[in-house]
Design a protein around this motif. Structure first.
Motif, short mmCIF file in Angstrom:
data_model
loop_
_atom_site.label_atom_id
_atom_site.label_comp_id
_atom_site.label_asym_id
_atom_site.label_seq_id
_atom_site.Cartn_x
_atom_site.Cartn_y
_atom_site.Cartn_z
N VAL A 139 46.65 38.65 39.72
CA VAL A 139 45.73 39.11 38.90
C VAL A 139 44.64 39.59 36.97
N THR A 140 46.04 40.13 37.20
CA THR A 140 45.56 41.10 35.94
C THR A 140 45.41 40.59 34.39
N ARG A 141 46.34 39.15 34.99
CA ARG A 141 46.25 38.03 33.24
C ARG A 141 45.22 37.45 33.81
N MET A 142 44.20 37.64 34.72
CA MET A 142 42.96 36.74 34.89
C MET A 142 41.74 37.15 34.20
N VAL A 143 41.78 39.00 33.95
CA VAL A 143 41.44 39.42 33.48
C VAL A 143 41.62 39.47 31.59
N LYS A 144 41.16 38.84 31.68
CA LYS A 144 41.07 38.28 29.71
C LYS A 144 40.20 38.94 28.96
N CYS A 145 40.85 39.62 28.08
CA CYS A 145 39.09 40.35 27.45
C CYS A 145 39.50 39.61 26.59
N THR A 146 38.55 38.66 26.31
CA THR A 146 38.36 37.71 24.55
C THR A 146 36.79 37.90 23.80
N PRO A 147 36.87 37.45 22.56
CA PRO A 147 35.96 37.97 21.63
C PRO A 147 34.84 38.26 22.61
N GLU A 148 34.75 37.65 23.21
CA GLU A 148 33.09 37.18 24.06
C GLU A 148 32.84 38.11 24.15
N VAL A 149 33.80 38.50 25.83
CA VAL A 149 34.18 40.42 26.26
C VAL A 149 33.65 41.13 25.33
N VAL A 150 34.79 40.94 24.55
CA VAL A 150 33.82 42.70 23.34
C VAL A 150 33.07 42.33 22.83
N GLU A 151 32.45 41.25 22.28
CA GLU A 151 30.82 41.36 22.28
C GLU A 151 30.21 41.75 23.05
N ARG A 152 30.43 41.29 24.10
CA ARG A 152 29.14 42.29 25.58
C ARG A 152 29.19 43.69 25.79
N MET A 153 30.70 43.44 25.30
CA MET A 153 30.95 45.51 25.70
C MET A 153 30.25 45.95 24.30
N LYS A 154 30.00 45.65 23.40
CA LYS A 154 30.54 46.03 22.15
C LYS A 154 28.90 46.15 21.76
N ASN A 155 27.69 45.95 22.65
CA ASN A 155 26.37 45.68 22.77
C ASN A 155 25.86 46.61 23.56
N VAL A 156 27.12 47.58 24.46
CA VAL A 156 27.07 48.18 25.72
C VAL A 156 26.08 49.68 24.18
N GLY A 157 26.73 49.67 23.25
CA GLY A 157 26.40 50.20 21.49
C GLY A 157 26.55 52.13 22.55
N ASN A 158 26.71 52.63 23.01
CA ASN A 158 26.96 54.19 22.96
C ASN A 158 28.82 54.18 22.17
N ARG A 159 29.29 55.73 22.85
CA ARG A 159 30.72 55.89 22.20
C ARG A 159 31.68 55.08 23.05
N ALA A 160 31.67 55.02 24.58
CA ALA A 160 32.25 54.72 25.05
C ALA A 160 32.78 53.00 24.77
N SER A 161 31.61 52.76 24.11
CA SER A 161 31.98 51.04 24.24
C SER A 161 32.06 50.98 23.23
N ILE A 176 40.86 37.23 42.22
CA ILE A 176 39.77 38.13 41.60
C ILE A 176 38.47 37.34 41.14
N ASN A 177 37.48 38.48 41.14
CA ASN A 177 36.08 37.67 40.38
C ASN A 177 36.16 38.20 39.66
N VAL A 178 36.16 37.64 38.56
CA VAL A 178 36.65 37.79 36.79
C VAL A 178 35.54 37.84 36.24
N GLN A 179 34.03 38.12 36.67
CA GLN A 179 32.55 37.81 36.75
C GLN A 179 32.63 38.75 36.74
N ARG A 180 32.97 39.82 38.59
CA ARG A 180 32.25 40.91 38.90
C ARG A 180 33.01 41.44 38.48
#
Ligand code: BDR
Ligand code: CA
Length: 308
Positions: free
Chosen positions: A189-211, A291-295
Motif C-alpha cells: 500500500v505505501t508504494r501507492m502513496v506517491k508524493c508527486t510534484p503536485e502533492v508537494v505544491e498542494r502541501m506548500k500552499n498550506v504555508g506554515n512551518r510544518a509545510s 488504501i484510499n490514496v486521495q483520503r
C-alpha cells in the motif's frame, strides 16, 4: 484519542509521520523512540530532535538501540542521504534526548498502562523486540502493533525484503510472534502513496512551518527516487501508519499468516504472507492490501494545517 509510542528512524518519511502524529487531535503521542536504521542512531536521533524542535512539539524523544539484534548493521543512505534527513537546513539544535533509554521508556510506559497503548514502528523493530525480551510481561499490555514494513509482493532492498524488516529480521520475528495484534502496513500500500510534484505544491500552499519543512524534505526525497528509479514522486511510506489510526477506514486489511524469513540467504527479511491461506495456518497479522490514496493526502494536509 489513540495513545501511541512512535518508534522510528528519521528518515524523511519518518519525519512526516512525526508531523502527522504530533498535532493530531485523534492521537496522543506519548513519546518518540529512535532506532538506528535509515542512518546511524546518532544521526536518526539528531534528526528526530531537529524535527520536533522545528515543529515546536513538546513530546519527549528517547534514543534506543544503535544496531540490530543479530545481523550486521545496514543503513539507507542512498535514499535518505548522508545525514539521514538530507534537504532541510535546521537552526542550531537545542533540544536534547531524554536520559532514559528508549527500551526502558517503552517498558515503563507499557507496564504502567492498562493496555491502551498502540506501538507504532516505522523503522527496524529492534527497540520493541529488545523491550519484549527484557520484560516479557509488556506483551499483554500492548494494545496493538502497527508497523510500516514488509510486503506481500516485492521488497525494496532485495527482491524479497523491505528495508525495515531486512534491517533487523530477528527483531521483526520477535514482534510478530509476541501474541498481540499486528497490523502490517507494507509496501503493497505505501508504494501507492506517491508524493508527486503536485502533492508537494498542494502541501506548500498550506504555508506554515510544518509545510515548509515537508517541502524541503521532499525536495531531496523525490530527487533521489527519480535518480534511482526514474519515479516522479516518492512513496511516503511511514505516515500511512499514523493516518490509518486517524481514519481506520483508510486502509483495507486482510488477516493472514505472516512469517519472517530468517534463514535464507536470498530472501532474508521477507515477510512470507499466506495471502490465499494455502498453509491453513492461523492468521497472525492484518495486512494492508489497499488504501484510499486521495483520503490519505486529505488527512496529511489536515495534519499540516494543525500547525497553523
Ligand atoms: C522504509 O524504509 C525506510 O527507508 C523508510 O523510512 C521506511 O520506513 C520503507 O521501506
Ligand atoms: Ca522509517
Amino acid at each position: 484519542m489513540e495513545k501511541i509510542i512512535l518508534d522510528c528512524d528519521p528518515g524523511h518519511d519518518d519525519a512526516a509521520a512525526i508531523m502527522l502524529a504530533a498535532k493530531s487531535p485523534k492521537i496522543e503521542l506519548l513519546g518518540i523512540t529512535v532506532v538506528a536504521g535509515n542512518q546511524t542512531l546518532e544521526k536518526t536521533l539528531r534528526n528526530a530532535l531537529n524535527v520536533v524542535q522545528w515543529l515546536g512539539v513538546d513530546v519527549p524523544v528517547y534514543g534506543g538501540c544503535d544496531r540490530p539484534l543479530v545481523r550486521e548493521k545496514v543503513t539507507a543512505g542512498d535514499i535518505h542521504g548522508k545525514t539521514g534527513l538530507d534537504g532541510p537546513v535546521f537552526p542550531p539544535l537545542v533540544r536534547v534526548p531524554e536520559p532514559e533509554h528508549a527500551v526502558n521508556f517503552i517498558i515503563r510506559s507499557l507496564m504502567a498502562s492498562d493496555g491502551e497503548i498502540t506501538m507504532v514502528t516505522t523503522g527496524p523493530m529492534t527497540n520493541l523486540a529488545m523491550a519484549l525480551r527484557l520484560e516479557p510481561q509488556i506483551a499483554e499490555k500492548i494494545k496493538r502493533i502497527v508497523l510500516m514494513g514488509g510486503a506481500c509482493t516485492n521488497g525494496n532492498v532485495t527482491p524479497a525484503a523491505e528495508f525495515n524488516i531486512f534491517a533487523d529480521a530477528e527483531a521483526a520475528h520477535i514482534c510478530f510472534t509476541c501474541g498481540r495484534p499486528v497490523t502490517m502496513i507494507g509496501l503493497d500500500v505505501t508504494r501507492m502513496v506517491k508524493c508527486t510534484p503536485e502533492v508537494v505544491e498542494r502541501m506548500k500552499n498550506v504555508g506554515n512551518r510544518a509545510s515548509a519543512l515537508f517541502v524541503d524534505m521532499m525536495g531531496h526525497f523525490c530527487k533521489t527516487q527519480k535518480a534511482l528509479f526514474g519515479w516522479d514522486g516518492a512513496p511516503l511510506h511511514d505516515p500511512v501508519t499514523i493516518a490509518s489510526l486517524i481514519d481506520p477506514a483508510l486502509v483495507t486489511v486482510k488477516p493472514m499468516n505472516v512469517r519472517i524469513e530468517l534463514r535464507s540467504e536470498q530472501s532474508y527479511g521477507r515477510t512470507n504472507c499466506d495471502y490465499f491461506g494455502y498453509c491453513q495456518l492461523p492468521s497472525t497479522a492484518d495486512v494492508a492490501v489497499d488504501i484510499n490514496v486521495q483520503r490519505f493526502w486529505d488527512i496529511f494536509e489536515e495534519g499540516l494545517r494543525n500547525y497553523s
